[in-house]
Design an enzyme around this catalytic site. Sequence first.
Site, PDB file in Angstrom:
ATOM      1  N   THR A  31      38.971  44.895  66.355  1.00 36.92           N
ATOM      2  CA  THR A  31      39.828  44.107  67.225  1.00 36.92           C
ATOM      3  C   THR A  31      39.548  42.400  67.149  1.00 36.92           C
ATOM      4  O   THR A  31      38.600  42.163  67.004  1.00 36.92           O
ATOM      5  CB  THR A  31      39.624  44.483  68.748  1.00 36.92           C
ATOM      6  OG1 THR A  31      39.980  43.522  69.782  1.00 36.92           O
ATOM      7  CG2 THR A  31      38.141  44.550  68.924  1.00 36.92           C
ATOM      8  N   ASP A  32      40.668  41.878  67.595  1.00 39.71           N
ATOM      9  CA  ASP A  32      40.055  40.329  67.815  1.00 39.71           C
ATOM     10  C   ASP A  32      39.401  39.901  68.944  1.00 39.71           C
ATOM     11  O   ASP A  32      38.839  38.756  68.981  1.00 39.71           O
ATOM     12  CB  ASP A  32      41.445  39.526  67.878  1.00 39.71           C
ATOM     13  CG  ASP A  32      42.244  39.856  68.846  1.00 39.71           C
ATOM     14  OD1 ASP A  32      42.090  40.930  69.661  1.00 39.71           O
ATOM     15  OD2 ASP A  32      43.522  39.424  69.216  1.00 39.71           O
ATOM     16  N   GLU A  33      38.966  40.938  69.848  1.00 38.69           N
ATOM     17  CA  GLU A  33      38.081  40.542  71.024  1.00 38.69           C
ATOM     18  C   GLU A  33      36.537  40.107  70.582  1.00 38.69           C
ATOM     19  O   GLU A  33      36.043  39.920  71.380  1.00 38.69           O
ATOM     20  CB  GLU A  33      38.362  41.813  71.923  1.00 38.69           C
ATOM     21  CG  GLU A  33      39.634  41.982  72.610  1.00 38.69           C
ATOM     22  CD  GLU A  33      39.618  42.597  73.861  1.00 38.69           C
ATOM     23  OE1 GLU A  33      38.500  42.731  74.548  1.00 38.69           O
ATOM     24  OE2 GLU A  33      40.569  43.540  74.100  1.00 38.69           O
TER      25      GLU A  33
ATOM     26  N   TYR B  63      33.509  46.373  75.816  1.00 39.08           N
ATOM     27  CA  TYR B  63      34.373  47.086  74.900  1.00 39.08           C
ATOM     28  C   TYR B  63      34.067  45.912  73.662  1.00 39.08           C
ATOM     29  O   TYR B  63      33.877  46.571  72.433  1.00 39.08           O
ATOM     30  CB  TYR B  63      35.883  47.239  75.252  1.00 39.08           C
ATOM     31  CG  TYR B  63      36.670  47.263  74.031  1.00 39.08           C
ATOM     32  CD1 TYR B  63      36.833  48.308  73.183  1.00 39.08           C
ATOM     33  CD2 TYR B  63      37.651  46.254  73.867  1.00 39.08           C
ATOM     34  CE1 TYR B  63      37.597  48.517  72.227  1.00 39.08           C
ATOM     35  CE2 TYR B  63      38.556  46.501  72.950  1.00 39.08           C
ATOM     36  CZ  TYR B  63      38.576  47.408  71.961  1.00 39.08           C
ATOM     37  OH  TYR B  63      39.431  47.539  70.668  1.00 39.08           O
TER      38      TYR B  63
HETATM   39  P1  NAD Z   1      43.357  54.775  72.247  1.00 43.28           P
HETATM   40  O1  NAD Z   1      42.351  54.966  73.309  1.00 43.28           O
HETATM   41  O2  NAD Z   1      44.786  55.092  72.471  1.00 43.28           O
HETATM   42  O3  NAD Z   1      42.853  55.859  70.919  1.00 43.28           O
HETATM   43  C1  NAD Z   1      41.369  56.256  70.414  1.00 43.28           C
HETATM   44  C2  NAD Z   1      41.391  57.633  70.291  1.00 43.28           C
HETATM   45  O4  NAD Z   1      40.068  57.884  69.876  1.00 43.28           O
HETATM   46  C3  NAD Z   1      41.881  58.742  71.326  1.00 43.28           C
HETATM   47  O5  NAD Z   1      42.634  59.578  70.472  1.00 43.28           O
HETATM   48  C4  NAD Z   1      40.508  59.289  71.576  1.00 43.28           C
HETATM   49  O6  NAD Z   1      40.284  60.636  71.945  1.00 43.28           O
HETATM   50  C5  NAD Z   1      39.722  59.104  70.404  1.00 43.28           C
HETATM   51  N1  NAD Z   1      38.152  59.317  70.608  1.00 43.28           N
HETATM   52  C6  NAD Z   1      37.715  58.337  71.420  1.00 43.28           C
HETATM   53  N2  NAD Z   1      36.245  58.762  71.192  1.00 43.28           N
HETATM   54  C7  NAD Z   1      35.966  59.677  70.347  1.00 43.28           C
HETATM   55  C8  NAD Z   1      34.993  60.077  69.703  1.00 43.28           C
HETATM   56  N3  NAD Z   1      33.634  59.953  70.174  1.00 43.28           N
HETATM   57  N4  NAD Z   1      35.123  61.043  68.757  1.00 43.28           N
HETATM   58  C9  NAD Z   1      36.534  61.340  68.138  1.00 43.28           C
HETATM   59  N5  NAD Z   1      37.436  60.692  68.693  1.00 43.28           N
HETATM   60  C10 NAD Z   1      37.284  59.875  69.762  1.00 43.28           C
HETATM   61  O7  NAD Z   1      42.997  53.384  71.469  1.00 43.28           O
HETATM   62  P2  NAD Z   1      43.910  52.470  70.576  1.00 43.28           P
HETATM   63  O8  NAD Z   1      44.583  51.395  71.498  1.00 43.28           O
HETATM   64  O9  NAD Z   1      44.932  53.511  69.854  1.00 43.28           O
HETATM   65  O10 NAD Z   1      42.816  51.925  69.629  1.00 43.28           O
HETATM   66  C11 NAD Z   1      42.325  52.559  68.241  1.00 43.28           C
HETATM   67  C12 NAD Z   1      41.658  51.629  67.527  1.00 43.28           C
HETATM   68  O11 NAD Z   1      42.247  50.407  67.397  1.00 43.28           O
HETATM   69  C13 NAD Z   1      40.262  51.260  68.362  1.00 43.28           C
HETATM   70  O12 NAD Z   1      39.359  51.315  67.257  1.00 43.28           O
HETATM   71  C14 NAD Z   1      40.562  49.885  68.912  1.00 43.28           C
HETATM   72  O13 NAD Z   1      39.398  49.243  69.019  1.00 43.28           O
HETATM   73  C15 NAD Z   1      41.432  49.385  67.801  1.00 43.28           C
HETATM   74  N6  NAD Z   1      42.389  48.382  68.456  1.00 43.28           N
HETATM   75  C16 NAD Z   1      42.935  48.588  69.568  1.00 43.28           C
HETATM   76  C17 NAD Z   1      44.173  47.438  69.675  1.00 43.28           C
HETATM   77  C18 NAD Z   1      45.267  47.859  70.905  1.00 43.28           C
HETATM   78  O14 NAD Z   1      45.737  46.816  71.263  1.00 43.28           O
HETATM   79  N7  NAD Z   1      45.203  48.675  71.441  1.00 43.28           N
HETATM   80  C19 NAD Z   1      44.156  46.306  69.274  1.00 43.28           C
HETATM   81  C20 NAD Z   1      42.869  45.950  68.095  1.00 43.28           C
HETATM   82  C21 NAD Z   1      42.325  46.853  67.647  1.00 43.28           C
END
Ligand code: NAD
Length: 641
Positions: A121-123, A150
């Site tokens: 993430t950009d965070e 986070y």
């Molecule tokens: P989300 O919370 O919707 O999905 C995360 C998934 O990971 C869920 O299905 C959860 O069940 C699974 N998970 C969590 N802990 C786990 C574990 N210990 N073992 C197996 N599975 C596990 O999140 P998201 O928004 O889809 O984000 C996905 C990725 O993208 C993350 O790595 C996040 O840091 C990154 N990201 C998200 C954003 C955003 O805007 N949402 C932006 C940049 C990067």
Amino acid sequence: MKLLVTGGAGFIGANFVYYWLEKHPGDEIRVIDALTYAGNLENLRPIIKKIKFFEADINDRAKVHDAIKGVDAIVHFAAESHVDRSIFDPSRYWQTNVRGTALLLDEAVKLKVPRFHHISTDEVYGELPLNSDEKFTEKTPYSPRPDNLYALSKAEADNVVLDFSKKTDMFITISNCSNNYGPYQFPEKFIPIAVTNLIDGIRVPLHGDGRNVRDWIHTSDHASAIDLILEKGKKGETYLVGSNNDRDNKYIAERVVTLFGKGLDEIRHVPDRHSNDRRYAIDATKIITELGWKPKVGRENFDDGLKETIKWYRNNQDWWRPLLKRRAMITDDNRAISAFITLDRETGKTKFIFGRFEEKDKSEVKKSDLKEHFVEENLVRHEIVMKNLRAKKWYQDSSSMIKEEIDKLALDPSTFGYVEDLAARADTLVGDTILRLTKIVHAEEKFGIYGIATWFEVVDNKKEMRSEGFYSWGWGPKSGAKLLVLVRRKGEITHFAFQREQKFPAGGVMYNLAGGFPRLNESVLDFIIRSLKRDLNLDVRNNGVTLNEIISLGRVSPDTGMTNNHPNLYAVIVDFEEKKYPEVQAGDKFEENVGIVLWPVGEISEMVNKCDDSYFLAAMARLTLSGIYTINLSENSRKND
Ligand code: NAD
């Protein structure tokens, strides 16, 4: 190709799986996901027969082994992803985001998986000033705000990935992406809250002044970027992904409301949330020029992306309605008290609802929710803090004596917070560069609480040198918490609970909020339970008093210029049972000269005037403005006496 997608039942992961199946129909897709509160098999229901699904935690080595065996590539999305939740359940963030990532990589190396792509993430870059054109690039140093757990855990996960990339032959890439939007996003994030609230006739909460800026990217654009990185990315490289679509939250709220067909009076201003960084913006030049990526929705078609998202939530109410009732659980160390983290739709904030661990709750809670809570949180945190610190140029250029001293302070639970604060200090401030830490002066130990004066050598942009210092006491910025305790009887808030104590520094007997400094290995929940008992004699583990709700009110600095002590504030709502406290009736004052004070909420104006505990005043102001809880302050109030 055989592709393993971790976290594929989550928001972005699921969207990526759909994208991949359409684009590469011949490929075998495996998904590993622990199905935490944020994961949802329903996200994959329409295509579940076309993929292989492994329900497993990425910390479960045997299951990870099975899922990985024979794959050509891994795309790693699995993570705990919600900033607000990380405040209350930090250990889970380290466990999944840092340790889970390390285990996954370790197993992938053992099984000789040729390709690994890590989603970040950009965070991790911290926040940008509002009034500037500056954007993050691949060269921006990592600097997540230390209280955004986070971001901190994602930054550490990236470090782990980079370490593996340097030390092994595996072809590893990383992408750091901006805020995603699109279908299947859990209705606790900004755009889904806005849309689902509008569908249900609830106004759209806009936090703070609405000027916080994020770079919004449609999940389909994010997916195409990952696809391209897998195809053409260079080994060991990081790519920033964003669609040049930085917009403030006010703009987003207004566009969503307008495209939904409603007026702007559907937007409701609520106070800001904890750890809300001001601005993130991404310069995606590298992926555009080196790999030829072009977002399809991007900035130009943002309205279309939003319209399509609104339509999706309108048409898929069966998908999101059950999620509104979903709660993630945390427990205290004794497993006697459980807290459910849940969304308050009116304010768009996360609430922590407490209760005893009851039979009916057990069915809602999966076994995996119960384990690994609060495990070694601070030991992992120690590693992270030291890594952050060692990355700072000012630290590298400090003397070995100073470094040794800091190492010692980091291992002492009472001064760990001080080092945590140091580790978060960037090499440059506005116009100033910190050259080195020159002196650490301790107050005498016999005072029982540490006091440290810290001196830095600083140079400004005219090359003039000077010394800068500050004084810290207690725990530094991670200085625990002050608790505004509200007593509830029969569903009504009737009293504030204070302690009245002799306070030496203030030179008198004062009203004082409960709280103070946590122990190194203590969870937030256990700290609050202990403080209630120690300071107010409220034993929520026994009958008569029930811990009901905790609302995070952010951090407050008592004096930004002098000290760096910066505790969290919480409003804690406890229920008093009639039987146990028959004497405490609404409106009655219960005051000991030294000891517990139960002050009727109706007499708040008197307390605001006489209480000089600034944390009480700040907590009251934040709570009453937050809109999350309404206290009938005027009831029984004395008028002009
Ligand atoms: P989300 O919370 O919707 O999905 C995360 C998934 O990971 C869920 O299905 C959860 O069940 C699974 N998970 C969590 N802990 C786990 C574990 N210990 N073992 C197996 N599975 C596990 O999140 P998201 O928004 O889809 O984000 C996905 C990725 O993208 C993350 O790595 C996040 O840091 C990154 N990201 C998200 C954003 C955003 O805007 N949402 C932006 C940049 C990067």
